[in-house]
Design an enzyme around this catalytic site. Sequence first.
Site, PDB file in Angstrom:
ATOM      1  N   LYS A  50      33.511  31.887  38.272  1.00  0.00           N
ATOM      2  CA  LYS A  50      32.742  32.814  39.094  1.00  0.00           C
ATOM      3  C   LYS A  50      31.229  32.712  38.875  1.00  0.00           C
ATOM      4  O   LYS A  50      30.447  33.102  39.741  1.00  0.00           O
ATOM      5  CB  LYS A  50      33.209  34.244  38.839  1.00  0.00           C
ATOM      6  CG  LYS A  50      34.559  34.590  39.449  1.00  0.00           C
ATOM      7  CD  LYS A  50      34.459  34.798  40.941  1.00  0.00           C
ATOM      8  CE  LYS A  50      35.711  35.410  41.513  1.00  0.00           C
ATOM      9  NZ  LYS A  50      35.577  35.718  42.952  1.00  0.00           N
ATOM     10  N   SER A 304      41.252  28.718  36.273  1.00  0.00           N
ATOM     11  CA  SER A 304      40.049  29.405  36.772  1.00  0.00           C
ATOM     12  C   SER A 304      39.413  30.369  35.794  1.00  0.00           C
ATOM     13  O   SER A 304      38.269  30.791  36.008  1.00  0.00           O
ATOM     14  CB  SER A 304      40.385  30.155  38.068  1.00  0.00           C
ATOM     15  OG  SER A 304      41.385  31.135  37.844  1.00  0.00           O
TER      16      SER A 304
END
Length: 508
Positions: A50, A304
């Site tokens: 992110k 992720s």
Amino acid sequence: MTDYVRKILTSSVYEVAEQTPLEKMALLSERLGRDILVKREDLQPVFSFKIRGAHNRIVHLSAEERARGVICASAGNHAQGVALSATRLGIRAVVVMPTTTPVIKVNAVRRLGGEVVLFGDGFDAARAHAAGLAERHGYVFVHPFDDPDVIAGQGTVGLELMRQHPEPIGAIYVPVGGGGLAAGIASFVKFLRPEIRVIGVEPEEAASMKAAIAAGKPVPLDQVGLFADGVAVRQVGEETFRLCRELLDDIVTVTADEICAAIKDIFDDHRAITEPAGALALAGLRRDIETGNAPQGALIAINSGANVNFDRLRYVAERAEIGERAEALLAVTIPEKPGSYRAFIRLIGNRAITEFNYRYAPGGSANIFVGVKLARGDAEKHEIITLLEGNGLSVTDMTDNEVAKLHVRHMVGGRVAGMDDERVFRFQFPERPGALLKFLEGLNDAWNISLFHYRNHGADYGRVLVGVEVPEPTRADFFAHIEAIGFPYWDETENPAYRQFLELPRNR
């Protein structure tokens, strides 16, 4: 796609982000017979991809916008990216997080300089509150996924993959929450190497992109599960939907148990612990291999993120073997008479018992909850069930029963009338096949087992709680037998936990 490729190639993410390694999953590749790799976005400074999208959005703010400060809503990973980027650029950052956000993420945002506001029980409530604060105070809202600059920042993952693996790639599996990462990666990969399949992966309990594609537009889910909190998005974005509908080749959904199994796979191969959303793509990759849907060529999964509360690992460890079909949970009815346990365990053979729960109940039948380790998945489970039923036992498969896995397995037991001679012992068993059978064969049929609780926790020794009906005249003989078995034991008959929850008042 051309505009996004240009944005990705000119992105400024590397002012704060790292080019993460693409690593082979050697153990999993050997086990499944495929070339499997993971992109280690869990190694970013904020332990998540992110940071890429957040910084690429914030760095494009005008001087006037920077002076106003930024605000975002996030379950944690986007929040950390915004906090780090804003702090590096000297910009005020307010972060609205759901009250259900793991503490590790909340503390990380504060440590990175973000001002945390906890609001709502999910992302959508937090986002609405953040939008209201932005309107009242003039903050610039940094969307976690539905923004071209954010999408382009996430797309740099795809750029790196193309550089790192120029050899043939069958498919890239990408976790999908709001869709920013999938849209960004697909935009670059499909432009450069359109033959590569890009496959989104969602949890069954939060499949918002799958629902949007089925409906032809973003639609809100009635509810979302929070186990994979990093992708617990009720409704995908307009722009991410547009790109994903056009560019994704498929969307795979997986269960929480399959995610837990993928977390274990990553740990086994790399000694790294990922968050549930971080292992989501690998779970989808494994699902496609098992169903025969995985294309030929190397298969890549995006790991992720790694922002997981430590206490969440208790649940993960409990469910991982079920998720990889390495454990069967069965409810078995056996005759309520001495020797039945021994006969049942002999039928199981050399397979490892992972769990064994039982409490005496009046009547001619005994119900036991048993876990059995599997080497050959569902095929072996069905063989066991057939074997047990062929020997006259009633069997119910509980492997996929959520109530049984979450609750009932821990609730087998209770007080039983007419057990004045019950004695309770805690034994320490070596964790190896045959140990349980050795114990049962050490007791002859003179003593009836009235309680049994055992669960394999991965240690060298298992700890077992056993209740046995031992009439007073036979106690000396009984203790001689258990001494001969040779396993360490402790008499827990006077333990207050047993006396309060498992024993009815009796004369002593």
